[in-house]
Structure formats: C-alpha cells, structure tokens
Design a protein around this motif. Structure first.
Motif, short mmCIF file in Angstrom:
data_model
loop_
_atom_site.label_atom_id
_atom_site.label_comp_id
_atom_site.label_asym_id
_atom_site.label_seq_id
_atom_site.Cartn_x
_atom_site.Cartn_y
_atom_site.Cartn_z
N GLN A 136 0.81 -1.21 0.00
CA GLN A 136 0.00 0.00 0.00
C GLN A 136 0.85 1.26 0.00
N GLY A 137 2.12 1.16 -0.35
CA GLY A 137 2.99 2.32 -0.34
C GLY A 137 2.48 3.41 -1.26
N ILE A 138 2.88 4.65 -0.98
CA ILE A 138 2.45 5.77 -1.81
C ILE A 138 3.50 6.08 -2.87
N SER A 139 3.04 6.62 -3.96
CA SER A 139 3.93 7.06 -5.05
C SER A 139 3.60 8.51 -5.37
N LEU A 140 4.63 9.31 -5.56
CA LEU A 140 4.44 10.74 -5.79
C LEU A 140 5.62 11.29 -6.56
N ASP A 141 5.34 12.09 -7.58
CA ASP A 141 6.37 12.82 -8.32
C ASP A 141 6.29 14.29 -7.98
N LEU A 142 7.43 14.90 -7.60
CA LEU A 142 7.49 16.34 -7.40
C LEU A 142 7.87 16.98 -8.73
N ARG A 143 7.07 17.93 -9.15
CA ARG A 143 7.32 18.55 -10.45
C ARG A 143 8.53 19.49 -10.36
N GLU A 144 9.45 19.32 -11.27
CA GLU A 144 10.69 20.08 -11.24
C GLU A 144 10.42 21.57 -11.36
N GLY A 145 10.99 22.35 -10.44
CA GLY A 145 10.85 23.80 -10.47
C GLY A 145 9.53 24.31 -9.95
N GLU A 146 8.68 23.43 -9.41
CA GLU A 146 7.37 23.84 -8.90
C GLU A 146 7.27 23.58 -7.40
N THR A 147 6.26 24.18 -6.79
CA THR A 147 6.00 23.98 -5.37
C THR A 147 4.87 22.98 -5.20
N THR A 148 5.20 21.83 -4.61
CA THR A 148 4.20 20.83 -4.26
C THR A 148 3.87 20.99 -2.78
N VAL A 149 2.61 21.23 -2.49
CA VAL A 149 2.17 21.39 -1.10
C VAL A 149 1.44 20.12 -0.68
#
Length: 353
Positions: free
Chosen positions: A31-44
């Motif tokens: 059940q692990g989570i997967s997430l990509d942080l967009r390069e040069g953007e702010t992920t809250v």
C-alpha cells in the motif's frame, strides 16, 4: 531536480504512518504511496495531524528511511544516503536557528560544510552568497543580530535564507509559519509565495492550513491516514474534490443530499440541471459558502445567525425541513437573525460527490 517516491511506506514500531492505514497496526503490504514532485514547482502536502505529511518530508530529507519502496533524485535511489550528502535545504517548524550565531553566521552555516568546500568555494564567494541571499529576503540590516533579537517573522526569513544559501536542488518546508500569529502569517505567506515563484527550485511544502496550501501550491496533495486521497491543481481540488473528506478539509462546505423524484434529481436548493451527471449510490451536492447568493426567486430560508467579518458576512441559513446552510454574502447583504431571504446557487457552481 526530478524527485519521486515509489511505493514508499514507513512505520513507527509496528504502526504504519505512511503508505498504510494509520488507524491500524500490522503490515502495510504493497500500500505504499507514489508521488512525483514537479521540477521547479511547489508541491504542497496538506492533511490532518497524523496523516504522514511530516514523515514524507523527513524521508526526502534523509532524516528517516522508508520501510518499503524507493526515494529517487534524478533517478538515483537515495535510500540509505545521509542528509548531508543530499542536495536539500530544510526549513523546520521551530526554525532551529543557532542562538549563539549571528544572522550572517546562521545563513553562512550551510556554506561552510565540507561538501560545499569540496566544490571549491572561497571565503569571498561565501560572503557574496550570504549577501545575495540576505538581500533576497530583506535581511541586510539584521546580519549582525542574534536570533533572540529578532521577531518571529524575521526568524522565519533567516531560516529560509539559511536553507536557500547553498542553492539546493530541493527545498523542504515543514509547517514553517505555524508559530506566527494570524496577521504576521498572512504577510509572511504572501512574501514566501513571491519568493518561491521567483526561485524555480523544486519545493515540497507541508502544512495543515488550507488557505496557505491554496496560495502556495502549484500542485496540491491531500494526505489522510497515510495515503494520498487526491492530488492536482489546488483550485481543481477545492472546486472538484474527490470525496467528502477532501471537500470539508480544504474549506467550509455544505453537503446536500440528492434524491431522485421521478426522472429528476432534487436537493434542498431545488432541482439539478438535467445536464449534470449524478453518481450512483447516495450522491451529495457540494456547495461552498461563496456559491450561495441572495435571489428573490430562490428557496426561502430563515437567517439563523449573521455576523459581519469585514470582507463578507458569515450567515447561517435555515431551510424549512432541510439542513442549515453556511453562506458568505457581500458585506451588509444579510439582514438580522430571524429575517427571511430568497437563496439560490450561483450559476455554474456546485459539485456532485
């Protein structure tokens, strides 16, 4: 830098905190989570206490290491790599400034590490970088003061400057404004929004404040009980939440039951347009307080409570035989408690859950 989490989970003792149901104990399985942080953007990342948002940040910082899954920076698996060998800057909730050092020395701290020295930076270059960063955050006049001589807002700017001075590829913010009073928080939040937009750095920002999340986020992630329940552009999540939890967590919400009457779908505010797709089961109509307007031809509602808050009047409306509704009406638009208003849904507003 491209940052991603792949099927990541974490547990304190045997209690899953991230990538599992925080209300249960036992194996988180796959059940692990997967997430990509967009390069040069702010992920809250926003969520209630115990949802796993600060744990997620600490996994990226290298302060914790996942139970399962991978944390990748530009494709490289960082599991096991210590914090000092990651190109990250962290701003903590407590700021964690060194009280015995001046503002100048606090900002320079990250520039005096062995990793930074190995890059061949001279003392003169360190001084220049400190001056540039101080100017960026309007700290020039405070460089020779110590943290105890600063206000809360000034300490917050020093903490940001210290994290920013080495120009990390990834900036991490762990609820950095929560200790400030409401008025100062609004001012610093606006300044921080402009700063992050100008940097072009990949940012992960953790908060439990809905207004802060909507203002700062390029990409918003909602966590609950260790799982991502929805992510996307912030206003999309506010206007079109996936479920009642997201709807109520991101702001004040009226949730009206939808009933079928013949071939029509009806709510306490009237019949829904035939063009709307009504979900199966027991659908709800989300109506934000600002979506309600005074309309002489609308549904009659009694004013149960009315309080002016400056930019708008906060009004509780009581429908005959129906639920109470919260409305944000223009200043002075709401009569005293006990009056009767015609109320309607603003054209195009409302979302079916």
């Amino acid at each position: 830098m491209k940052v991603s989490l792949e099927n990541v989970s974490y547990a304190y003792s045997e209690a899953p905190v991230l990538g599992g149901d925080a209300g249960n104990t036992g194996d988180t399985g796959d059940q692990g989570i997967s997430l990509d942080l967009r390069e040069g953007e702010t992920t809250v990342v926003i969520g209630p206490s115990g949802s796993g948002k600060s744990t997620l940040l600490r996994l990226l910082a290298g302060l914790l290491h996942p139970r399962t899954g991978a944390v990748r920076f530009d494709g490289r698996d960082m599991v096991g790599v210590p914090t000092e060998k990651r190109d990250v800057g962290v701003v903590f909730q407590s700021y964690a400034l060194f009280p015995h050092l001046t503002v100048r020395q606090n900002i320079a701290f990250g520039l005096t590490t062995a990793r930074y020295r190995r890059q061949g930076h001279t003392p003169a270059e360190v001084d220049r970088r400190v001056a540039e960063t101080a100017a960026l955050l309007a700290l020039e006049a405070l460089l020779d003061r110590r943290p105890t001589e600063l206000s809360g807002g000034e300490q917050q700017r020093v903490a940001v400057a210290r994290a920013l001075a080495p120009r990390p590829a990834l900036l991490l913010f762990d609820e950095p404004l929560s200790a400030l009073d409401a008025r100062l928080r609004r001012t610093v939040r606006a300044d921080l929004s402009r700063l992050l937009a100008s940097l072009g750095t990949t940012v992960l920002y953790v908060t439990h404040d809905q207004e802060e999340a909507l203002l700062l986020a390029d990409h918003l992630v909602v966590l609950n009980r260790g799982q991502i329940v929805q992510q996307g552009p912030p206003l999309d999540l506010y206007r079109r939440p996936a479920d009642p939890f997201v709807a109520t967590f991101l702001g004040e919400a009226n949730l009206l039951p939808v009933s079928r009457q013949g071939g029509r779908f009806v709510t306490a505010l009237g019949t829904l347009p035939a063009t709307l797709h009504v979900p199966e089961g027991k659908p709800l109509l989300l109506v934000r307080p600002e979506d309600l307007v005074v309309d002489p031809n609308g549904v009659r509602a009694g004013v149960a409570e009315s309080r002016g808050l400056g930019p708008y009047d906060r009004v509780v409306l009581r429908l005959p035989g129906g639920p109470d509704l919260l409305a944000h009406l223009p200043p002075g638009a709401a009569p005293e408690a006990g009056a009767i208003l015609g109320i309607a849904l603003r054209p195009g507003a409302g979302h079916l859950l």
